[in-house]
Design an enzyme around this catalytic site. Structure first.
Site, PDB file in Angstrom:
ATOM      1  N   HIS A   1     -22.596   3.706 -31.195  1.00  0.00           N
ATOM      2  CA  HIS A   1     -21.952   4.989 -31.489  1.00  0.00           C
ATOM      3  C   HIS A   1     -22.084   5.954 -30.310  1.00  0.00           C
ATOM      4  CE1 HIS A   1     -21.437   4.388 -35.941  1.00  0.00           C
ATOM      5  NE2 HIS A   1     -22.335   3.446 -35.675  1.00  0.00           N
TER       6      HIS A   1
ATOM      7  N   ASP B   1     -19.473  12.202 -34.568  1.00  0.00           N
ATOM      8  CA  ASP B   1     -19.418  10.835 -35.076  1.00  0.00           C
ATOM      9  C   ASP B   1     -19.416  10.872 -36.601  1.00  0.00           C
ATOM     10  OD1 ASP B   1     -20.745   8.269 -36.132  1.00  0.00           O
ATOM     11  OD2 ASP B   1     -20.406   7.740 -34.040  1.00  0.00           O
TER      12      ASP B   1
ATOM     13  N   THR C   1     -15.599   5.392 -34.311  1.00  0.00           N
ATOM     14  CA  THR C   1     -16.017   4.461 -33.261  1.00  0.00           C
ATOM     15  C   THR C   1     -15.776   3.011 -33.656  1.00  0.00           C
ATOM     16  OG1 THR C   1     -18.284   4.412 -34.116  1.00  0.00           O
ATOM     17  CG2 THR C   1     -17.783   6.064 -32.443  1.00  0.00           C
TER      18      THR C   1
ATOM     19  N   ASN D   1     -17.154  -2.077 -29.904  1.00  0.00           N
ATOM     20  CA  ASN D   1     -17.214  -1.880 -28.454  1.00  0.00           C
ATOM     21  C   ASN D   1     -17.153  -3.212 -27.727  1.00  0.00           C
ATOM     22  OD1 ASN D   1     -17.508   0.950 -28.649  1.00  0.00           O
ATOM     23  ND2 ASN D   1     -19.715   0.757 -28.914  1.00  0.00           N
TER      24      ASN D   1
ATOM     25  N   GLU E   1     -14.229  -4.492 -25.165  1.00  0.00           N
ATOM     26  CA  GLU E   1     -14.628  -4.830 -23.797  1.00  0.00           C
ATOM     27  C   GLU E   1     -14.256  -6.263 -23.462  1.00  0.00           C
ATOM     28  OE1 GLU E   1     -18.406  -1.730 -23.996  1.00  0.00           O
ATOM     29  OE2 GLU E   1     -18.775  -3.893 -23.868  1.00  0.00           O
TER      30      GLU E   1
ATOM     31  N   ALA F   1     -21.053  -5.155 -41.945  1.00  0.00           N
ATOM     32  CA  ALA F   1     -20.142  -4.014 -41.824  1.00  0.00           C
ATOM     33  C   ALA F   1     -18.871  -4.379 -41.057  1.00  0.00           C
ATOM     34  CB  ALA F   1     -20.870  -2.834 -41.179  1.00  0.00           C
TER      35      ALA F   1
END
Length: 475
Positions: free
Chosen positions: A19, A109, A131, A350, A354, A369
């Site tokens: 985050h 956030d 995020t 993320n 990436e 999750a």
């Protein structure tokens, strides 16, 4: 466009690495557009100030000193939200009393949902940063709206499709499952996290060209402007390291000695913990695959063990120079290295972005999750990875070899390369992410410094002529 007069934006990140990183990257983007950026952060996982000299930092007393925060718990997250209310409110009041830059808004956030209360009290405009993927939030909201359709479920249903949530199955329900259901406190937390309160807009670390239909569905639900400006790690120029853990850069020298497109990078993120049995099965799967690998084993990531001591006897001798193990790696640099041909990943958002942005296909090993949702989309919709359904050494070996050596693996590599090109195109001048960033700058610049009464802004930044009716990648 860049703003003409200086305005300040206060960012409130959640302190866990997955985050914190996109929030700091967002800060770099906003700073490049002319805003002053203030980061109000918790004492836990304090960012490295020296890596971000362009920011002003303010530490909030989170009241969690001496508490083990290495893995999130509902109690700790709620305590953090409660404990940070007064420190943030007092800081913002002092800011507003001082002369100088105008406070434009607060960006927070979604796990730091206390910020909405503070912003409402002070009549300050606030914006939520998401995020994670739009697909994850859509699945979460769908289940929260009618939990009786999905919960509880039987063991016999684990592989059955979730109604209205293709390609997810019951085993992919994106909440912690206990006895085939989700405890009510967890559902309450997810409701709080998915709510936007009085916030006037949402910023997304995703792209229209990747998740257009999901974004449109969610915007119909929330009825506030959406700004998908991702991938933020690429939209942010020359960002210093945002890692909380110390990166072992010596692994880049090891990669330099490897053949092009030969190495499997293995990393399960900054929070995941595995049991010793899974580590053993993974180790022998890597060894028996005969593929070079760079493996991140984070301290504390194997229950009851510290790093290398958990490895099976004879493993290191068997793999020799073919394998390299580090405690933490500079991931973006690793994925961009020409030697890296695959990524064994937990499918955090993320890491997912990436990997796609560097044309690296994936072996998907999700844990919880959003990782569960991401893994299904990567393997079943985008078809840029293979999901590990069984954590057993022969299955791991076969999956690695399929990704790295087979014709099917070549097809996956071609698809991820095509996917990258579409994302890169969206970041160009006058294309989707770039346009959305310009719209975000204009939106923040036009916000009133105080809201009276505090009400959400309705409307659609993403109008029908602003967003494709059906995304190419989703089709």
């Amino acid at each position: 466009m860049k703003i003409e007069r200086k305005q300040s934006v206060v960012l409130v990140p959640h302190p866990y690495q997955g985050h914190l990183t996109p929030m700091l990257q967002l800060g770099s983007i906003l700073h490049s557009q002319g805003f002053s950026v203030i980061v109000a952060h918790t004492q836990y996982n304090t960012p490295n100030y020296s890596n971000h000299p362009q920011f002003v930092f303010h530490s909030m007393d989170d009241g969690l000193q001496g508490i083990d925060m290495s893995f999130p718990s509902l109690e700790n997250i709620y305590d953090m939200n409660e404990n940070c209310k007064a420190p943030l409110r007092n800081y913002l009041v002092s800011m507003m009393e001082e002369e100088g830059d105008q406070l434009a808004c607060i960006v927070y956030d979604n796990v730091m949902f206390f910020v909405d209360d503070v912003a409402t009290q002070l009549k300050l405009p606030s914006i939520v940063l998401r995020t994670f993927s739009a697909a994850y939030l859509h699945s979460m909201i769908t289940i929260l709206q009618q939990p009786e359709i999905y919960l509880p479920f039987e063991d016999s249903q684990l592989l059955d499709p979730l109604p209205e949530l293709h390609p997810l199955r019951f085993k992919d329900v994106p909440f912690p499952i206990i006895n085939n259901t989700v405890p009510e406190p967890i559902l309450d937390f997810c409701r709080a996290m998915s709510d936007i309160g009085s916030s006037v807009a949402t910023i997304w670390n995703t792209m229209q060209d990747l998740e257009s239909s999901m974004l449109l569905r969610l915007q119909e639900h929330y009825k506030v402007p959406f700004f998908p400006i991702g991938p933020v790690h690429k939209m942010a120029s020359l960002v210093s390291s945002t890692s909380i853990l110390e990166e072992d850069n010596s692994c880049i020298e090891w990669l330099d000695r490897q053949a092009p497109n030969s190495v499997l990078y293995v990393s399960l993120g900054s929070l995941v913990r595995i049991d010793h049995k899974e580590l053993i099965e993974t180790a022998w799967g890597l060894a028996n695959s005969d593929q070079p690998f760079l493996w991140v084993i984070r301290p504390g990531s194997v229950s009851g063990f510290q790093c290398a001591e958990a490895l099976p006897d004879g493993f290191e001798k068997m793999v020799g120079e073919r394998g390299r193990i580090v405690k933490w790696a500079p991931q973006k640099q690793v994925l961009a290295h020409p030697a890296v041909a695959g990524f064994f990943t937990h499918c955090g958002w993320n890491s997912t972005l990436e990997s796609i942005c560097e044309e690296v296909p994936m072996v998907c090993r999700p844990f919880l999750a959003d990782q569960l949702v991401n893994a299904r989309y990567l393997s079943q919709i985008y078809k840029v990875g293979f999901e590990l359904e069984v954590i057993e050494r022969t299955v791991i070996e076969k999956t690695i070899r399929k990704l790295m050596l087979s014709e099917e693996g070549k097809d996956v590599k071609k698809r991820v390369a095509d996917m990258k090109q579409k994302i890169v195109a969206g970041m160009q001048i006058d294309c989707t992410s770039h346009k959305n960033l310009n719209d975000l700058v204009d939106f923040i610049s036009a916000l009133p410094s105080r809201l009276a009464p505090p009400t959400p802004v309705f409307g659609a930044i993403m109008s029908s002529n602003h967003i494709a009716s059906k995304c190419i990648i989703e089709s």
